[in-house]
Every structure is written in structure tokens, then in C-alpha cells.
Design a protein around this motif. Sequence first.
Motif, PDB file in Angstrom:
ATOM      1  N   PRO A  48      11.090   7.792   5.097  1.00  0.00           N
ATOM      2  CA  PRO A  48      11.563   8.654   3.998  1.00  0.00           C
ATOM      3  C   PRO A  48      10.436   9.539   3.485  1.00  0.00           C
ATOM      4  CG  PRO A  48      12.220   6.354   3.658  1.00  0.00           C
ATOM      5  CD  PRO A  48      11.255   6.361   4.803  1.00  0.00           C
ATOM      6  N   THR A  49      10.714  10.798   3.265  1.00  0.00           N
ATOM      7  CA  THR A  49       9.684  11.724   2.789  1.00  0.00           C
ATOM      8  C   THR A  49       9.017  11.268   1.495  1.00  0.00           C
ATOM      9  OG1 THR A  49      10.771  13.580   3.896  1.00  0.00           O
ATOM     10  CG2 THR A  49       9.262  14.129   2.104  1.00  0.00           C
ATOM     11  N   PRO A  50       9.756  10.703   0.525  1.00  0.00           N
ATOM     12  CA  PRO A  50       9.097  10.268  -0.718  1.00  0.00           C
ATOM     13  C   PRO A  50       8.015   9.213  -0.507  1.00  0.00           C
ATOM     14  CG  PRO A  50      11.463  10.436  -1.059  1.00  0.00           C
ATOM     15  CD  PRO A  50      11.229  10.595   0.413  1.00  0.00           C
ATOM     16  N   LEU A  51       8.075   8.464   0.575  1.00  0.00           N
ATOM     17  CA  LEU A  51       7.024   7.486   0.841  1.00  0.00           C
ATOM     18  C   LEU A  51       5.666   8.169   0.913  1.00  0.00           C
ATOM     19  CD1 LEU A  51       6.040   4.627   1.710  1.00  0.00           C
ATOM     20  CD2 LEU A  51       6.526   5.305   4.073  1.00  0.00           C
ATOM     21  N   PHE A  52       5.610   9.315   1.560  1.00  0.00           N
ATOM     22  CA  PHE A  52       4.333   9.997   1.741  1.00  0.00           C
ATOM     23  C   PHE A  52       3.943  10.827   0.521  1.00  0.00           C
ATOM     24  CE2 PHE A  52       6.127   9.486   6.069  1.00  0.00           C
ATOM     25  CZ  PHE A  52       5.221   8.549   6.519  1.00  0.00           C
ATOM     26  N   THR A  53       4.907  11.428  -0.155  1.00  0.00           N
ATOM     27  CA  THR A  53       4.557  12.190  -1.348  1.00  0.00           C
ATOM     28  C   THR A  53       4.032  11.269  -2.440  1.00  0.00           C
ATOM     29  OG1 THR A  53       6.859  12.098  -2.121  1.00  0.00           O
ATOM     30  CG2 THR A  53       6.187  14.039  -0.851  1.00  0.00           C
ATOM     31  N   ARG A  54       4.586  10.059  -2.529  1.00  0.00           N
ATOM     32  CA  ARG A  54       4.116   9.096  -3.535  1.00  0.00           C
ATOM     33  C   ARG A  54       2.793   8.460  -3.131  1.00  0.00           C
ATOM     34  NH1 ARG A  54       9.062   5.107  -4.597  1.00  0.00           N
ATOM     35  NH2 ARG A  54       7.389   3.964  -5.687  1.00  0.00           N
ATOM     36  N   ALA A  55       2.622   8.169  -1.844  1.00  0.00           N
ATOM     37  CA  ALA A  55       1.437   7.436  -1.400  1.00  0.00           C
ATOM     38  C   ALA A  55       0.236   8.361  -1.216  1.00  0.00           C
ATOM     39  CB  ALA A  55       1.731   6.714  -0.086  1.00  0.00           C
ATOM     40  N   ILE A  56       0.432   9.460  -0.503  1.00  0.00           N
ATOM     41  CA  ILE A  56      -0.691  10.329  -0.138  1.00  0.00           C
ATOM     42  C   ILE A  56      -1.093  11.236  -1.290  1.00  0.00           C
ATOM     43  CG2 ILE A  56      -1.419  12.155   1.443  1.00  0.00           C
ATOM     44  CD1 ILE A  56       0.482  10.951   3.514  1.00  0.00           C
ATOM     45  N   ILE A  94       5.813  -4.586   1.744  1.00  0.00           N
ATOM     46  CA  ILE A  94       6.625  -4.783   0.535  1.00  0.00           C
ATOM     47  C   ILE A  94       8.051  -5.192   0.903  1.00  0.00           C
ATOM     48  CG2 ILE A  94       7.617  -3.620  -1.467  1.00  0.00           C
ATOM     49  CD1 ILE A  94       5.142  -1.755  -1.415  1.00  0.00           C
ATOM     50  N   GLU A  95       8.657  -4.447   1.826  1.00  0.00           N
ATOM     51  CA  GLU A  95      10.067  -4.665   2.170  1.00  0.00           C
ATOM     52  C   GLU A  95      10.309  -6.066   2.717  1.00  0.00           C
ATOM     53  OE1 GLU A  95      13.438  -2.661   5.137  1.00  0.00           O
ATOM     54  OE2 GLU A  95      11.676  -1.495   4.497  1.00  0.00           O
ATOM     55  N   HIS A  96       9.360  -6.603   3.487  1.00  0.00           N
ATOM     56  CA  HIS A  96       9.544  -7.904   4.128  1.00  0.00           C
ATOM     57  C   HIS A  96       8.742  -9.017   3.450  1.00  0.00           C
ATOM     58  CE1 HIS A  96      11.765  -5.846   7.280  1.00  0.00           C
ATOM     59  NE2 HIS A  96      10.776  -4.979   7.366  1.00  0.00           N
ATOM     60  N   HIS A  97       8.199  -8.719   2.270  1.00  0.00           N
ATOM     61  CA  HIS A  97       7.516  -9.727   1.440  1.00  0.00           C
ATOM     62  C   HIS A  97       6.379 -10.421   2.199  1.00  0.00           C
ATOM     63  CE1 HIS A  97      10.984  -9.112  -1.176  1.00  0.00           C
ATOM     64  NE2 HIS A  97      11.780  -9.446  -0.174  1.00  0.00           N
ATOM     65  N   GLY A 290      -4.436  -0.069  -5.381  1.00  0.00           N
ATOM     66  CA  GLY A 290      -3.279   0.254  -6.203  1.00  0.00           C
ATOM     67  C   GLY A 290      -2.043   0.673  -5.443  1.00  0.00           C
ATOM     68  N   LEU A 291      -2.135   0.841  -4.127  1.00  0.00           N
ATOM     69  CA  LEU A 291      -1.037   1.471  -3.391  1.00  0.00           C
ATOM     70  C   LEU A 291       0.193   0.584  -3.289  1.00  0.00           C
ATOM     71  CD1 LEU A 291      -0.058   3.936  -1.884  1.00  0.00           C
ATOM     72  CD2 LEU A 291      -1.076   3.021   0.209  1.00  0.00           C
ATOM     73  N   VAL A 292       0.016  -0.727  -3.093  1.00  0.00           N
ATOM     74  CA  VAL A 292       1.183  -1.603  -2.962  1.00  0.00           C
ATOM     75  C   VAL A 292       2.016  -1.555  -4.244  1.00  0.00           C
ATOM     76  CG1 VAL A 292       1.961  -3.966  -2.593  1.00  0.00           C
ATOM     77  CG2 VAL A 292      -0.013  -3.098  -1.312  1.00  0.00           C
ATOM     78  N   GLU A 293       1.366  -1.658  -5.376  1.00  0.00           N
ATOM     79  CA  GLU A 293       2.098  -1.577  -6.650  1.00  0.00           C
ATOM     80  C   GLU A 293       2.694  -0.188  -6.852  1.00  0.00           C
ATOM     81  OE1 GLU A 293       1.423  -2.723 -11.366  1.00  0.00           O
ATOM     82  OE2 GLU A 293      -0.313  -2.373 -10.066  1.00  0.00           O
ATOM     83  N   GLN A 294       1.960   0.838  -6.469  1.00  0.00           N
ATOM     84  CA  GLN A 294       2.433   2.215  -6.616  1.00  0.00           C
ATOM     85  C   GLN A 294       3.727   2.450  -5.847  1.00  0.00           C
ATOM     86  OE1 GLN A 294      -0.628   5.150  -5.794  1.00  0.00           O
ATOM     87  NE2 GLN A 294       0.882   6.619  -5.069  1.00  0.00           N
ATOM     88  N   GLY A 296       5.991   0.132  -5.269  1.00  0.00           N
ATOM     89  CA  GLY A 296       7.060  -0.769  -5.704  1.00  0.00           C
ATOM     90  C   GLY A 296       6.820  -2.239  -5.453  1.00  0.00           C
ATOM     91  N   GLY A 297       5.667  -2.623  -4.939  1.00  0.00           N
ATOM     92  CA  GLY A 297       5.372  -4.031  -4.707  1.00  0.00           C
ATOM     93  C   GLY A 297       4.576  -4.634  -5.849  1.00  0.00           C
TER      94      GLY A 297
END
Length: 433
Positions: A48-56, A94-97, A290-294, A296-297
Motif C-alpha cells: 500500500p502506498t501509505p506504508l511508504f509515505t508514513r515510513a519514509i 506488526i501484521e503477524h505479531h 520509532g518505526l514499528v510504533e509509527q 501501528g505496532g
Amino acid sequence: MSQALQAVRGMNDILPDEANIWELFEGTVRDWLQSYGYQPIRLPIVEPTPLFTRAIGEVTDIVEKEMYSFVDSLNGEALTLRPEGTAGCVRAVIEHHLAARQTQRLWYSGPMFRHERPQKGRYRQFHQVGVEAFGFAGPDIDAELILMGARLWADLGLEGIELQLNSLGQPVERAQHRAALIAYFEEHVEALDEDARRRLHSNPLRILDSKNPAMQALCAGAPRLIDHLGAESLAHFAGVQRVLKDAGIPFTINPRLVRGLDYYNLTVFEWVTDKLGAQGTVCAGGRYDGLVEQLGGKPTPACGFAMGIERLIALIKESGSEPAMSAPNVYLVHQGEAASRLAFRVAEGLRDQGFDVLLHCGGGSFKSQMKKADSSGAAFAVIIGDDEAATGEAQLKNLRQEGVAQQKLKVDELAGAMIEYLMDTEFNSDGEE
């Protein structure tokens, strides 16, 4: 006649002679990662495009200019060909814990996509090996990741790759540095190029990563982030350096090393070389707590790196250590209907016993087939005509040793005879009588 189609610019074929080097590299990498306890994970190419806009980060070159993004015509979802691997790996964790159960040492490899101007060592489809560690908060894992790089260069026989280090500290420290940077660049706004002016208030740290020669003196005089670090960040950075010094790994602290992705904190590093021209980074990474929490984890410390396979392949070729093309053990020559039927059974039987066999296809005289057998690089030719097929036999010819008589053998004796030849060759190469 219609014009032949060609590959998309910047997306290259890897032909057999070079693919052989890739096989060597990938095998070395698998063994190297296993020796450090890293487990493979396989990730989608499309995310999903938002994955990269939020992470990068929305004001990075990757998101603003380089991503291959599109809208799925079936459901309207915004999708992107992955421009890097860390965000997708974090999404999977995150998705698979995965990190909720225990610490994780993971690695992946494959193609990434960025719409850049193609040049040597930089392509629109490029390949990376990524290594990520989750759940480790101390400087020991940062140092181990760096030590891993040093060992891989030794395993690949590569020299002239140097280590650069920096610390980006924590968000509050970067905020203080950010304010100092903005004030400094505002005083020199007339000297800023277009990109720097655009980033002045949105992401001034990225100005320090400018490749514009006209900006270098200005950037060199900018406030240094390391001067804004607190005691804990400095202690973490000192811990990394201590392990590297104990291991005898030389490094340079580069205060302008900021990396091109917004998610990094604390340790960042690059392995660089001057043997590839301007594009000298072959491996880079750092900590991104901070990325995992950022995404959603749950809060999870994390650290990793990625290496460019194309650039490392170029270094392997430049060093002259690339392997020779692989060759079969046996080239199977046959002529006649009965011989051809027997040849298939002989080839499969030899493969069952561990031999690599190239079975001649397409007909031709014995003479033309023997020329192909010799040029194949095979150690042996197994020759079957209808006369041999009638008696369940074959001719065995050693193609790489002069003066060795050709033998007629029962087909079930071929494997033993070849093993005996090979053992004699190994015995004699040791200089024993």
C-alpha cells in the motif's frame, strides 16, 4: 516486420555469464547470514502506498519523485512497487505479531524500484539484501550489524570498503538541531539551491545530504547534530564504537551522514568505496526505534541495513574474483533411435548418482556433437550409438586429460569409472605418489 520490444529503461536483464556471479554472491550471503542466526522472510513487491509515505517521509526524494505508484483499477487502492525493504518488513512483523513473541533477526532479498536517472550502479529496478533486527535496544546489535558487513567483504574477497558512522540521536535532540539548522540556513538563504529552499522548513536535515557541489562548503559549516546529543545518545554511540575498536574495525565519524530516510535515530552507518565512481555507497543502515510504533505496532527497538547487489557485483568483477561459468560433469552424445532412447535413461541414472549431465538435443553427427561436448567444459563425454545401445554399453571419454584411453563400459559402470578418474586426479594434484 514490427520492431522488437526492449526492456524498460533502467530495468536490466542479467545474462548467464553475469548471473553466475550473482549465484556465487547469493550463496555466500545465505551462508553468512545463517552464521549470525538470521532467518529468511519473503515479502511482497507491491505494498500500500501509505506504508511508504508514513515510513519514509512525505518530503523525501523517494516519496516525492521516485516511487512507482498506481491505483488498482479493480478496487481503487493506492499501491506502490517497493522502493526499499524495511517498511515492508516492519509491516509484516506488526501484521503477524512476530516481535510480540520474541526478538527477531530477519533478512530478505529481491528487487526494489525507484524512478531515477539510470547510471552505472544505479538502476530503476535494483536488488538489495536487507537485514533487520527487532527487540534489541542496546548498542551491541548496532555493532554486530556493522561487524557482519566487515565479515562479508572478507568472505567475498573485497577490499577498499570503508566504514562511516554517525549518530542522529533522539527526536527531541533532532528538534533542537533542526531549529539551529533552520536559523543557520536562513542566514544563508541566497546560497541555497531550489531543493534546499523547498526543504528549509519541512526537512532541513536532508539539506546536509545534498549532492550539489555548490552546496558543500555551506553544508560543511552547518551546526552539527552530534553537538546537540544528550548523555544517553552519546553513551549509545560510544558503546557502538567500543565494540568496533575491540574488533579492530577502522571507521570515520561523518557528522553529515544523515541517510535519505526519515525513520532513523541514533546509530547510522554506511560502507563506502571509491572504486565505483560517484555512487560509492554499497551498504547502509542504522537504528529506527520509532518505526514499528509509527506504523501501528507496539513500541519496539529495531536496527538494520540494506546492501545494493548490483554495486557489490560490480566490485566483485572489478576485483577479478568472479567465478568461471559452471560446466556439467558429463556431455551425453548419442546418434540413432535406440541410442537416443538409452541416452535418456543413462542421463537420468547419472543424475540420480549426483552428476550434472548435459544431454545433447537436436541431432547431428558424432563429430559435431563431440565439438559441442568439448566446448561445454564437461569433464567427460558419454557416447552411445546403436551398436552400444544393443549391448547396453557406452563409450566414456575423458575430455580434460590427454593420453587417457577411451573406454567401452556397461552403462551401470559409468559412474564408478568417472569417480575413479576424479579421485585419481585429486590424488595426483596433491603431489602424492
